[in-house]
Write a protein that holds these residues in place. Sequence first.
Motif, PDB file in Angstrom:
ATOM      1  N   PRO A  41       9.819 -24.671 -12.413  1.00 34.70           N
ATOM      2  CA  PRO A  41      10.328 -23.644 -12.930  1.00 34.70           C
ATOM      3  C   PRO A  41       9.388 -23.223 -14.313  1.00 34.70           C
ATOM      4  CG  PRO A  41      12.131 -25.292 -11.964  1.00 34.70           C
ATOM      5  CD  PRO A  41      11.495 -25.875 -12.655  1.00 34.70           C
ATOM      6  N   LYS A  42       9.418 -24.625 -15.085  1.00 38.53           N
ATOM      7  CA  LYS A  42       8.192 -23.917 -16.761  1.00 38.53           C
ATOM      8  C   LYS A  42       7.425 -23.900 -16.359  1.00 38.53           C
ATOM      9  CE  LYS A  42      13.208 -25.190 -19.290  1.00 38.53           C
ATOM     10  NZ  LYS A  42      13.223 -26.097 -19.763  1.00 38.53           N
ATOM     11  N   GLY A  43       6.858 -24.187 -15.395  1.00 37.40           N
ATOM     12  CA  GLY A  43       5.504 -24.850 -15.323  1.00 37.40           C
ATOM     13  C   GLY A  43       4.751 -25.417 -15.734  1.00 37.40           C
ATOM     14  N   ARG A  44       5.054 -26.876 -15.641  1.00 36.02           N
ATOM     15  CA  ARG A  44       4.766 -28.137 -15.471  1.00 36.02           C
ATOM     16  C   ARG A  44       4.190 -28.117 -14.039  1.00 36.02           C
ATOM     17  NH1 ARG A  44       5.456 -32.058 -19.710  1.00 36.02           N
ATOM     18  NH2 ARG A  44       7.191 -31.183 -20.081  1.00 36.02           N
ATOM     19  N   LYS A  45       2.502 -28.841 -14.125  1.00 35.12           N
ATOM     20  CA  LYS A  45       2.695 -28.904 -12.828  1.00 35.12           C
ATOM     21  C   LYS A  45       2.928 -30.794 -12.820  1.00 35.12           C
ATOM     22  CE  LYS A  45      -1.185 -25.407 -13.249  1.00 35.12           C
ATOM     23  NZ  LYS A  45      -2.560 -25.175 -13.115  1.00 35.12           N
ATOM     24  N   ILE A  46       2.899 -30.948 -11.476  1.00 39.72           N
ATOM     25  CA  ILE A  46       2.983 -32.771 -11.377  1.00 39.72           C
ATOM     26  C   ILE A  46       2.529 -32.638  -9.912  1.00 39.72           C
ATOM     27  CG2 ILE A  46       4.610 -34.167 -10.039  1.00 39.72           C
ATOM     28  CD1 ILE A  46       6.985 -32.405 -11.821  1.00 39.72           C
ATOM     29  N   ILE A  47       1.422 -34.120 -10.083  1.00 39.25           N
ATOM     30  CA  ILE A  47       1.013 -34.536  -8.681  1.00 39.25           C
ATOM     31  C   ILE A  47       0.953 -35.769  -8.397  1.00 39.25           C
ATOM     32  CG2 ILE A  47      -1.448 -34.724  -7.697  1.00 39.25           C
ATOM     33  CD1 ILE A  47      -2.593 -32.604  -9.202  1.00 39.25           C
ATOM     34  N   TYR A  59       1.781 -35.461 -14.583  1.00 47.28           N
ATOM     35  CA  TYR A  59       2.135 -34.202 -14.948  1.00 47.28           C
ATOM     36  C   TYR A  59       1.748 -33.493 -16.258  1.00 47.28           C
ATOM     37  CZ  TYR A  59       5.801 -36.596 -18.477  1.00 47.28           C
ATOM     38  OH  TYR A  59       5.856 -37.406 -19.396  1.00 47.28           O
ATOM     39  N   SER A  60       1.418 -32.808 -16.009  1.00 47.89           N
ATOM     40  CA  SER A  60       0.767 -31.750 -17.043  1.00 47.89           C
ATOM     41  C   SER A  60       2.305 -31.409 -18.531  1.00 47.89           C
ATOM     42  CB  SER A  60       0.523 -30.307 -16.293  1.00 47.89           C
ATOM     43  OG  SER A  60       1.387 -29.685 -16.459  1.00 47.89           O
ATOM     44  N   GLY A  61       1.481 -30.850 -19.438  1.00 45.50           N
ATOM     45  CA  GLY A  61       2.497 -30.081 -20.340  1.00 45.50           C
ATOM     46  C   GLY A  61       3.309 -28.735 -19.948  1.00 45.50           C
ATOM     47  N   LYS A  62       3.921 -28.512 -20.455  1.00 45.33           N
ATOM     48  CA  LYS A  62       4.184 -27.296 -20.696  1.00 45.33           C
ATOM     49  C   LYS A  62       3.264 -26.368 -20.777  1.00 45.33           C
ATOM     50  CE  LYS A  62       9.206 -28.295 -21.407  1.00 45.33           C
ATOM     51  NZ  LYS A  62      10.657 -28.251 -21.872  1.00 45.33           N
ATOM     52  N   PRO A  63       2.938 -25.318 -20.384  1.00 45.54           N
ATOM     53  CA  PRO A  63       1.481 -23.827 -20.937  1.00 45.54           C
ATOM     54  C   PRO A  63       1.462 -23.741 -21.970  1.00 45.54           C
ATOM     55  CG  PRO A  63       2.820 -23.239 -18.762  1.00 45.54           C
ATOM     56  CD  PRO A  63       3.843 -24.105 -19.250  1.00 45.54           C
ATOM     57  N   GLU A  64       0.702 -23.787 -22.416  1.00 46.94           N
ATOM     58  CA  GLU A  64       0.140 -24.417 -24.226  1.00 46.94           C
ATOM     59  C   GLU A  64       0.699 -24.865 -24.904  1.00 46.94           C
ATOM     60  OE1 GLU A  64      -1.968 -21.223 -24.829  1.00 46.94           O
ATOM     61  OE2 GLU A  64      -1.456 -21.564 -22.479  1.00 46.94           O
TER      62      GLU A  64
END
Length: 134
Positions: A41-47, A59-64
Motif C-alpha cells: 500500500p505504501k508503494g514498495r515493489k516486491i518480487i 524489495y524496493s525502498g518506498k518511493p523516493e
Amino acid sequence: MRNDSYFQIHHIAIQTADLERSAAFYGETLGLVRIKEEKTPKGRKIIWFDSGTGRIELYSGKPEQALIKPWSPNSVGPISIGFRVNDLEEAVRRLMEANVPVIKPPYEPVPGERAAMIQGPDGEEIVLLEKEVG
C-alpha cells in the motif's frame, strides 16, 4: 538428511537499490524461478523467487527512498546468502562469463568443504557451497 526443526527458513529478504537489475541477476544469472510480484500500500515493489529450497524476496525502498547505507568494498554488503551448487568450478565459470564479480575464487574454508564467493548487484555477499555443511 531430514530436518525436523520447528523453525525452517522460508525466505531471505533483500532491499535493493535497483529492483529490476537485481531481479535479472537472481532470475536470469542465477536461474531462480520468479514466482510472484506485488506492491505494498505504501508503494514498495516486491518480487519473489524460488530456489527450490527457500525463497528470495527482493524489495524496493518506498518511493523516493534511497538505501540507508550504500554498499562499500570495505565491508560486507547488506546481507550474505549461501547457495549449494553441484559443480563449484562450473558455477564460478558460468558466473564469470556473465561478468559477475568473484570476491573469492574456489577455496577450502575448512578441510573437505569447498566454497567460492561472488558479489550480488547491491553488494550482497553470495557464498557458493559444493556440498551441505555438516
